[in-house]
Design a protein around this motif. Structure first.
Motif, PDB file in Angstrom:
ATOM      1  N   GLN A 269       0.828  -1.205   0.000  1.00  0.00           N
ATOM      2  CA  GLN A 269       0.000   0.000   0.000  1.00  0.00           C
ATOM      3  C   GLN A 269       0.863   1.257   0.000  1.00  0.00           C
ATOM      4  O   GLN A 269       0.539   2.250  -0.667  1.00  0.00           O
ATOM      5  CB  GLN A 269      -0.928  -0.012   1.215  1.00  0.00           C
ATOM      6  CG  GLN A 269      -2.020  -1.073   1.136  1.00  0.00           C
ATOM      7  CD  GLN A 269      -2.856  -1.145   2.400  1.00  0.00           C
ATOM      8  OE1 GLN A 269      -2.506  -0.557   3.432  1.00  0.00           O
ATOM      9  NE2 GLN A 269      -3.971  -1.862   2.334  1.00  0.00           N
ATOM     10  N   GLN A 270       1.974   1.203   0.740  1.00  0.00           N
ATOM     11  CA  GLN A 270       2.883   2.343   0.756  1.00  0.00           C
ATOM     12  C   GLN A 270       3.488   2.573  -0.624  1.00  0.00           C
ATOM     13  O   GLN A 270       3.600   3.715  -1.085  1.00  0.00           O
ATOM     14  CB  GLN A 270       3.996   2.123   1.782  1.00  0.00           C
ATOM     15  CG  GLN A 270       5.005   3.271   1.841  1.00  0.00           C
ATOM     16  CD  GLN A 270       6.127   3.001   2.834  1.00  0.00           C
ATOM     17  OE1 GLN A 270       6.072   2.050   3.603  1.00  0.00           O
ATOM     18  NE2 GLN A 270       7.153   3.831   2.818  1.00  0.00           N
ATOM     19  N   ALA A 275       3.715   5.727  -5.607  1.00  0.00           N
ATOM     20  CA  ALA A 275       3.745   5.743  -7.070  1.00  0.00           C
ATOM     21  C   ALA A 275       2.646   6.612  -7.670  1.00  0.00           C
ATOM     22  O   ALA A 275       2.862   7.279  -8.687  1.00  0.00           O
ATOM     23  CB  ALA A 275       3.629   4.313  -7.599  1.00  0.00           C
ATOM     24  N   TYR A 276       1.461   6.618  -7.050  1.00  0.00           N
ATOM     25  CA  TYR A 276       0.309   7.218  -7.716  1.00  0.00           C
ATOM     26  C   TYR A 276      -0.321   8.400  -6.981  1.00  0.00           C
ATOM     27  O   TYR A 276      -1.095   9.145  -7.585  1.00  0.00           O
ATOM     28  CB  TYR A 276      -0.769   6.146  -7.944  1.00  0.00           C
ATOM     29  CG  TYR A 276      -0.295   5.013  -8.827  1.00  0.00           C
ATOM     30  CD1 TYR A 276      -0.072   5.217 -10.186  1.00  0.00           C
ATOM     31  CD2 TYR A 276      -0.052   3.751  -8.301  1.00  0.00           C
ATOM     32  CE1 TYR A 276       0.375   4.184 -10.998  1.00  0.00           C
ATOM     33  CE2 TYR A 276       0.391   2.705  -9.105  1.00  0.00           C
ATOM     34  CZ  TYR A 276       0.605   2.930 -10.450  1.00  0.00           C
ATOM     35  OH  TYR A 276       1.046   1.911 -11.250  1.00  0.00           O
ATOM     36  N   SER A 277      -0.038   8.582  -5.710  1.00  0.00           N
ATOM     37  CA  SER A 277      -0.681   9.669  -4.974  1.00  0.00           C
ATOM     38  C   SER A 277       0.002  11.003  -5.265  1.00  0.00           C
ATOM     39  O   SER A 277       1.168  11.058  -5.667  1.00  0.00           O
ATOM     40  CB  SER A 277      -0.638   9.399  -3.468  1.00  0.00           C
ATOM     41  OG  SER A 277      -1.378   8.249  -3.140  1.00  0.00           O
ATOM     42  N   LYS A 349      -7.003  13.474   6.621  1.00  0.00           N
ATOM     43  CA  LYS A 349      -7.270  12.133   6.106  1.00  0.00           C
ATOM     44  C   LYS A 349      -7.784  12.152   4.672  1.00  0.00           C
ATOM     45  O   LYS A 349      -7.485  11.248   3.881  1.00  0.00           O
ATOM     46  CB  LYS A 349      -8.299  11.423   6.990  1.00  0.00           C
ATOM     47  CG  LYS A 349      -7.775  10.922   8.316  1.00  0.00           C
ATOM     48  CD  LYS A 349      -8.880  10.211   9.083  1.00  0.00           C
ATOM     49  CE  LYS A 349      -8.374   9.642  10.401  1.00  0.00           C
ATOM     50  NZ  LYS A 349      -9.469   8.972  11.157  1.00  0.00           N
ATOM     51  N   PHE A 350      -8.552  13.172   4.331  1.00  0.00           N
ATOM     52  CA  PHE A 350      -9.231  13.171   3.030  1.00  0.00           C
ATOM     53  C   PHE A 350      -8.570  14.089   2.007  1.00  0.00           C
ATOM     54  O   PHE A 350      -9.165  14.402   0.976  1.00  0.00           O
ATOM     55  CB  PHE A 350     -10.702  13.558   3.222  1.00  0.00           C
ATOM     56  CG  PHE A 350     -11.491  12.508   3.962  1.00  0.00           C
ATOM     57  CD1 PHE A 350     -11.876  11.342   3.323  1.00  0.00           C
ATOM     58  CD2 PHE A 350     -11.801  12.669   5.301  1.00  0.00           C
ATOM     59  CE1 PHE A 350     -12.592  10.363   3.998  1.00  0.00           C
ATOM     60  CE2 PHE A 350     -12.511  11.697   5.990  1.00  0.00           C
ATOM     61  CZ  PHE A 350     -12.904  10.535   5.336  1.00  0.00           C
ATOM     62  N   ILE A 351      -7.345  14.487   2.282  1.00  0.00           N
ATOM     63  CA  ILE A 351      -6.602  15.269   1.292  1.00  0.00           C
ATOM     64  C   ILE A 351      -6.280  14.396   0.084  1.00  0.00           C
ATOM     65  O   ILE A 351      -5.880  13.246   0.217  1.00  0.00           O
ATOM     66  CB  ILE A 351      -5.309  15.835   1.915  1.00  0.00           C
ATOM     67  CG1 ILE A 351      -5.639  17.035   2.799  1.00  0.00           C
ATOM     68  CG2 ILE A 351      -4.302  16.241   0.838  1.00  0.00           C
ATOM     69  CD1 ILE A 351      -4.442  17.625   3.496  1.00  0.00           C
ATOM     70  N   GLU A 352      -6.464  14.936  -1.080  1.00  0.00           N
ATOM     71  CA  GLU A 352      -6.164  14.212  -2.324  1.00  0.00           C
ATOM     72  C   GLU A 352      -5.007  14.871  -3.062  1.00  0.00           C
ATOM     73  O   GLU A 352      -4.633  15.991  -2.779  1.00  0.00           O
ATOM     74  CB  GLU A 352      -7.406  14.178  -3.227  1.00  0.00           C
ATOM     75  CG  GLU A 352      -8.564  13.402  -2.614  1.00  0.00           C
ATOM     76  CD  GLU A 352      -8.245  11.919  -2.404  1.00  0.00           C
ATOM     77  OE1 GLU A 352      -7.339  11.408  -3.099  1.00  0.00           O
ATOM     78  OE2 GLU A 352      -8.895  11.290  -1.558  1.00  0.00           O
TER      79      GLU A 352
END
Length: 352
Positions: A269-270, A275-277, A349-352
Motif C-alpha cells: 500500500q505504501q 507511485a500514484y498519490s 485524512k481526506f486530502i487528495e
C-alpha cells in the motif's frame, strides 16, 4: 557434570566466578587469555564457554570466531561476560553468533540462569540433530510458546536486551542476519538507498513489533538498514531458536505468517501511494502514519525530522516542506520548531 570453559584475564574475577560455578555443580576449566582459551576449547571440548571480551593476545571476538570456524567447537554455546555495554559491541557479538551477553558486575543468579538456559537449548538442538524427534516433542511440550504473546514473552526471557539512542544504527544492509528482534520501546525505521543514493524508508516499527526477518534456511545479509527514530529498547533472539519454535508450534507459525502477510500488505500500500498519490496526499498520509506509530494518538505533537518524513513519503524534502507550509496556512496543522501538531485530522485524512 557439565564442563564450562571460563576465559577471563582478571585473576580475582576468574577465580571467584570459577568457585561460584563449581559450587553449582559444574566442572570448570579456566584460561587467562584468549589464546589459552582457544587451546583449552580444542583440547577439552567444553559444553559451554563463558568469555570476556577485552583480553590480551586474542580478544573475545577472536575466540568466538576461532571456535565458530572449527567443526569440533562450532556447536558450543558461547556467552560473553564483559564490562562493555555499548550497543555496538553487543550487536557485534550477537551478529558473530554469541548466544548471550552479560555485563559486569553481574548477578550470580543471572549467570547461572543464562548458562542453564543455553545448555538446555543446546541439548534440545543436539537431540534434533541426532534424530531424537519423538523425545524432543515431549521435552519442549510445556515450554514451547503456543501463540504470539507467549513467543514475545519467550523473547524477553531468553533473548538479549539492548538499548539504542535516537539515530543509532541497529543493523546495516549487508550485515549477517543471525537474529530476530522484538521492539520493546521506541520507534525504528528500516531504510535503503535508491540508484540516486536517495534514502527510502521501507518500514516503521513500534513497541511490540518484530523486526529483522530474513531467510531461516540461509544466513542471508540484511537487505536494508534499521535505525532508531527515537530512543529504543529491543530484545534479540537467535534465528536458530526461533526456527526450532516454529517447527514445533503450528499455531505460532500461522500467527507469525499472518503478521508478516499484514506487514507485506502495508508495504504494498505504501508503494502504491508513493507511485500514484499526489505530493499532498503522500505528505498527509505520512504525517498520520508517524503520529499513530510514535504517539499512539494524533492529538500529541509529532517530533520527526523532515528528512524522515520525506523519505517515507517518497518525495523530495523541499516538496515536503512546501506542502507542510500549505497545510499550516490552511489550518490543518500547526508547526512549532520541529514539532507538528495535527489540528484537523479529518481534513488531513481526506486530502487528495
Amino acid at each position: 557434570m557439565k564442563k564450562i570453559l571460563l576465559i577471563e584475564d582478571d585473576t580475582a574475577l576468574r577465580e571467584n566466578t570459577a568457585e561460584l560455578l563449581e559450587l553449582s555443580d559444574y566442572n570448570v576449566i579456566t584460561a587467562a587469555n584468549g589464546r589459552l582459551g582457544i587451546e583449552q576449547a580444542f583440547k577439552e571440548i567444553p559444553d559451554i564457554v563463558v568469555c570476556d571480551i577485552m583480553m590480551p593476545e586474542i580478544d573475545g571476538y577472536g575466540v568466538l570466531e576461532a571456535l565458530a570456524s572449527n567443526e569440533k567447537t562450532t556447536h558450543i554455546p558461547f556467552i560473553f561476560l564483559t564490562a562493555k555495554t555499548e550497543h555496538k559491541e553487543i550487536r557485534k557479538g550477537m551478529d558473530m553468533g554469541a548466544d548471550d551477553y552479560l555485563t559486569k558486575p553481574f548477578d550470580e543468579g543471572d549467570l547461572i540462569s543464562a548458562i542453564e538456559s543455553r545448555l538446555a537449548k543446546s541439548a534440545i538442538l543436539s537431540m534434533r540433530t541426532n534424530g531424537a524427534s519423538i523425545n524432543l516433542d515431549v521435552v519442549e511440550d510445556e515450554d514451547t510458546p503456543r501463540n504470539l504473546n507467549q513467543l514475545k514473552n519467550y523473547f524477553c526471557d531468553e533473548g538479549t536486551i539492548a538499548n539504542y539512542k535516537k539515530g543509532d544504527t541497529i543493523y546495516r544492509a549487508g550485515d549477517h542476519s543471525n537474529n530476530i528482534f522484538l521492539l520493546l520501546k521506541g520507534v525504528v525505521k528500516t531504510h535503503t538507498m535508491d540508484d540516486n543514493v536517495k534514502e527510502l524508508i521501507t518500514g516503521l516499527y513500534k513497541a511490540d513489533d518484530f523486526l529483522g526477518f530474513t531467510s531461516f534456511e540461509d544466513n542471508l545479509p540484511y537487505a536494508e538498514s534499521a535505525t532508531a527514530v527515537e530512543d529504543v529498547e529491543l530484545v534479540s533472539l537467535s534465528k536458530t531458536y526461533l526456527k526450532d519454535i516454529l517447527i514445533k508450534s503450528k499455531d505460532v507459525t500461522l500467527e507469525l505468517m499472518n503478521l508478516l502477510s499484514d506487514n507485506l500488505t502495508d508495504i504494498k500500500q505504501q508503494l502504491v501511494r508513493m507511485a500514484y498519490s499526489s505530493v499532498r496526499k503522500k505528505t498527509a498520509s505520512t504525517i498520520i502514519q508517524f503520529a499513530e506509530i510514535m504517539n499512539k494518538n494524533t492529538s500529541a505533537p509529532l517530533r520527526i525530522s523532515r528528512n524522515d518524513l520525506a523519505a517515507t513519503a517518497g518525495i523530495a524534502t523541499e516538496s515536503l516542506i512546501r506542502t507542510l507550509s500549505e497545510f499550516k496556512k490552511n489550518g490543518i496543522i500547526e508547526i512549532e520548531g520541529r514539532d507538528i501538531h495535527i489540528v484537523d485530522l479529518e481534513r488531513l485524512k481526506f486530502i487528495e
